[in-house]
Motif scaffolding. Structure first.
Motif, short mmCIF file in Angstrom:
data_model
loop_
_atom_site.label_atom_id
_atom_site.label_comp_id
_atom_site.label_asym_id
_atom_site.label_seq_id
_atom_site.Cartn_x
_atom_site.Cartn_y
_atom_site.Cartn_z
N ALA A 121 0.80 -1.23 0.00
CA ALA A 121 0.00 0.00 0.00
C ALA A 121 0.83 1.28 0.00
CB ALA A 121 -0.92 0.01 1.22
N GLY A 122 2.14 1.13 0.10
CA GLY A 122 2.99 2.32 0.17
C GLY A 122 3.35 2.88 -1.19
N GLU A 123 4.37 3.73 -1.20
CA GLU A 123 4.82 4.36 -2.44
C GLU A 123 5.48 3.32 -3.35
OE1 GLU A 123 4.45 7.36 -3.45
OE2 GLU A 123 3.88 8.53 -1.67
N HIS A 124 5.29 3.51 -4.67
CA HIS A 124 5.91 2.63 -5.67
C HIS A 124 6.62 3.49 -6.70
CE1 HIS A 124 4.00 -1.23 -4.50
NE2 HIS A 124 3.02 -0.44 -4.07
N ILE A 125 7.79 3.01 -7.14
CA ILE A 125 8.52 3.74 -8.18
C ILE A 125 7.70 3.77 -9.46
CG2 ILE A 125 10.62 3.75 -9.58
CD1 ILE A 125 12.08 2.43 -7.27
N PRO B 26 -1.17 6.00 -2.68
CA PRO B 26 -0.54 5.23 -1.61
C PRO B 26 -1.19 5.51 -0.26
CG PRO B 26 0.81 7.10 -2.15
CD PRO B 26 -0.31 7.10 -3.14
N GLY B 27 -1.00 4.56 0.66
CA GLY B 27 -1.41 4.76 2.04
C GLY B 27 -2.90 4.68 2.29
N VAL B 28 -3.64 3.94 1.45
CA VAL B 28 -5.08 3.81 1.66
C VAL B 28 -5.42 2.36 1.99
CG1 VAL B 28 -5.60 5.74 0.14
CG2 VAL B 28 -5.54 3.44 -0.81
N THR B 29 -6.66 2.12 2.40
CA THR B 29 -7.10 0.77 2.79
C THR B 29 -7.24 -0.12 1.57
OG1 THR B 29 -9.45 1.27 2.59
CG2 THR B 29 -8.40 1.81 4.68
N PRO B 30 -7.30 -1.45 1.76
CA PRO B 30 -7.51 -2.35 0.63
C PRO B 30 -8.79 -2.03 -0.15
CG PRO B 30 -6.77 -3.59 2.54
CD PRO B 30 -7.02 -2.18 3.01
N GLN B 31 -9.87 -1.68 0.56
CA GLN B 31 -11.11 -1.35 -0.15
C GLN B 31 -10.94 -0.09 -0.99
OE1 GLN B 31 -10.71 -2.03 3.12
NE2 GLN B 31 -12.63 -2.72 4.06
#
Length: 281
Positions: A101-105, A114-119
């Motif tokens: 869920a974090g930052e991705h290149i 980024p940084g949100v819930t699965p839903q």
């Protein structure tokens, strides 16, 4: 994110299906007595005897197929939904970690946040992306229901083994390189007893996963509804959206047309599999 739970499981006895010209008769092997025998082999921790069937589903006759075919359908449904729930529960846990869920290149999809819930991750996927996922899953489901006449496949309402998924490697004009089970062919050959123990383990784990998946969804929607997470100091990320809802309203013209197409496709698939009785001439 939708997951349904089937209520009963069972195996074996005999029912002779009517003979169709050009096709061999099918012998059914699913009765209520065999459900009881299966439960005796696979006891649970719940304090009751016999099968747990509060709605009496083991006595039903779905679509006029007969009770044995109905039990085969219910057994297959539980195994399938257990598998989906296991994947869903592990997916929920994985999508709650910073690694996923974090930052991705490189963004996993257009509009990734980024940084949100699965839903919320699912909510953020563009509609075209969701349709691609649903179409892919629908293709797998159709093949698992016998579309394309996989070699050796017998439908679970006609005496086939509940939970069986035919080999798929090499299908779609050779574009699918792996089977869903043991894709790399590294598992050793199992005896009949080992396969039976493995099936019981899969059923039990699937039941637990169905409970687990609904518990994390309930806890995310209503914090505190599952106190076991507080006891073990586990925080489920909250979500205030509609878990069982749709990105588009159900009366959206696109969805209305889509549902109609899916309904027609599903109906003809069931006719092909013999799940819908044909009208007499």
């Amino acid at each position: 994110m939708k997951t349904a739970a089937a209520l009963v499981v069972g195996v074996a006895s005999a029912f002779q299906m009517p003979t169709t010209p050009g096709r061999p008769a099918t012998v059914m092997h699913e009765t209520k007595a065999d459900l009881v025998a299966l439960c005796e082999k696979n006891p649970t921790a719940l304090p009751f005897e016999g099968i747990w069937d509060p709605l009496g589903c083991a006595d039903y006759n779905f679509w006029g197929l007969g009770n044995e075919a109905t039990i085969g359908y219910l057994r297959h449904a539980e195994i399938k939904h257990g598998r989906v729930a296991m994947a869903g529960f592990l997916g929920f846990c994985a999508q709650s970690t910073p690694l996923v869920a974090g930052e991705h290149i490189i963004q996993p999809y257009r509009g990734y946040v980024p940084g949100v819930t699965p839903q919320e991750q699912w909510d953020n996927i563009p509609l075209i992306g969701k349709l691609q996922i649903l179409v892919f899953v629908g293709m797998l489901e159709s093949y698992g229901e016998g579309a394309g006449s996989p070699a050796g496949y017998v439908h679970y309402t006609k005496g086939g083994k509940p939970g069986y998924y035919p080999p798929i490697a090499g299908q779609a004009f050779g574009q699918i390189p792996f089977d869903l089970f043991d894709p790399f062919g590294i598992l050793p050959e199992q005896s009949a007893a080992e396969k039976e123990r493995g099936l019981f383990a899969e059923i039990n784990n699937g039941r637990l996963a169905m409970i687990g998946l609904f518990s994390v969804l309930a806890e995310s929607a209503v914090p505190g509804s599952n106190p076991q997470y507080k006891i073990f100091a586990v925080t489920i990320p909250p979500y205030d959206g509609n878990i069982m809802g749709s990105t588009l309203p159900l009366d959206d013209p696109f969805l209305v047309k889509l549902f109609a197409v899916l309904a027609v496709c599903g109906f003809f698939q069931q006719i092909t599999n013999g799940a819908v009785p044909k009208l007499p001439k």
